[in-house]
Scaffold this active site. Structure first.
Site, PDB file in Angstrom:
ATOM      1  N   TYR A 116       0.838  -1.194   0.000  1.00  0.00           N
ATOM      2  CA  TYR A 116       0.000   0.000   0.000  1.00  0.00           C
ATOM      3  C   TYR A 116       0.877   1.249   0.000  1.00  0.00           C
ATOM      4  O   TYR A 116       0.550   2.245  -0.649  1.00  0.00           O
ATOM      5  CB  TYR A 116      -0.955  -0.009   1.194  1.00  0.00           C
ATOM      6  N   ARG A 130      -3.187   5.197   3.744  1.00  0.00           N
ATOM      7  CA  ARG A 130      -4.582   4.810   4.013  1.00  0.00           C
ATOM      8  C   ARG A 130      -5.469   5.100   2.808  1.00  0.00           C
ATOM      9  O   ARG A 130      -6.389   4.347   2.507  1.00  0.00           O
ATOM     10  CB  ARG A 130      -5.113   5.515   5.251  1.00  0.00           C
ATOM     11  N   CYS A 147      -6.388  -4.452  -8.031  1.00  0.00           N
ATOM     12  CA  CYS A 147      -6.164  -4.176  -6.614  1.00  0.00           C
ATOM     13  C   CYS A 147      -5.667  -5.411  -5.864  1.00  0.00           C
ATOM     14  O   CYS A 147      -5.099  -5.284  -4.775  1.00  0.00           O
ATOM     15  CB  CYS A 147      -7.419  -3.594  -5.978  1.00  0.00           C
ATOM     16  N   SER A 153       2.600  -4.053   4.156  1.00  0.00           N
ATOM     17  CA  SER A 153       4.066  -3.951   4.185  1.00  0.00           C
ATOM     18  C   SER A 153       4.714  -5.183   4.808  1.00  0.00           C
ATOM     19  O   SER A 153       5.856  -5.520   4.487  1.00  0.00           O
ATOM     20  CB  SER A 153       4.510  -2.685   4.915  1.00  0.00           C
TER      21      SER A 153
END
Length: 175
Positions: A116, A130, A147, A153
């Site tokens: 992300y 976020r 997606c 992480s």
């Protein structure tokens, strides 16, 4: 802003085409108009997908139609052409960051997933981790805006609207 990579429509279509394809991961339904994907995912329910479309683009009705090149791209993906969905235009609507993040997602190649944090950086705002996760959560065009290629992480899968088993299968297929 109104597009991921398809030209802005002059009007919102009253009706979108709807078709379902059998895949190794279950039924995959696509909502489309003129070769452009508005929503897609591993469900056998066009109305579920219609509800995911931004209200400014959401049609009144769905109509069963052959999917042409869109269906061929889904089949090609499952036959090993992992880039086939990226050659199909997509139309979604949101604010500037989500539009940038969806465009960045379209550029993430098959292979090792990105985090992300990496997606936020690719979308032009490294601090918006976020918001990058929200981009994935609000993506109506699964597979075409991949997606599933984004993980936490620590390597954890994070979430996926269609279930972590499908996300894991897609990531494994793309290794």
């Amino acid at each position: 802003m109104t597009t991921t990579d398809a030209p802005a429509p002059t009007t919102t279509p009253d009706t979108l085409g709807c078709t379902t394809v059998a895949t190794d991961d279950g039924p995959f339904t696509v909502l489309f108009d003129d070769g452009v994907v508005y929503a897609s995912g591993w469900v056998n329910d066009g109305e579920y997908l219609r509800a995911l479309i931004h209200p400014t683009l959401r049609p009144e009705t769905l109509e069963e139609r052959p999917g042409g090149d869109i269906v061929e791209a889904v089949r090609a993906y499952y036959e090993g052409d992992l880039d086939a969905p990226s050659r199909i235009a997509v139309r979604q609507h949101s604010g500037p960051f989500l539009q940038s993040a969806w465009a960045a997602l379209r550029a993430v190649p098959a292979g090792p997933p990105v985090t992300y944090s990496e997606l936020a950086e690719r979308a032009g705002n490294a601090a918006a981790v976020r918001a990058a996760a929200a981009c994935c959560a609000q993506n109506a065009a699964a597979l075409f805006v991949p997606c599933h290629r984004v993980v936490r992480s620590n390597g954890g899968l994070g979430g996926f609207r269609y279930g972590l088993d499908i996300k894991e299968a897609l990531i494994d297929r793309e290794k």
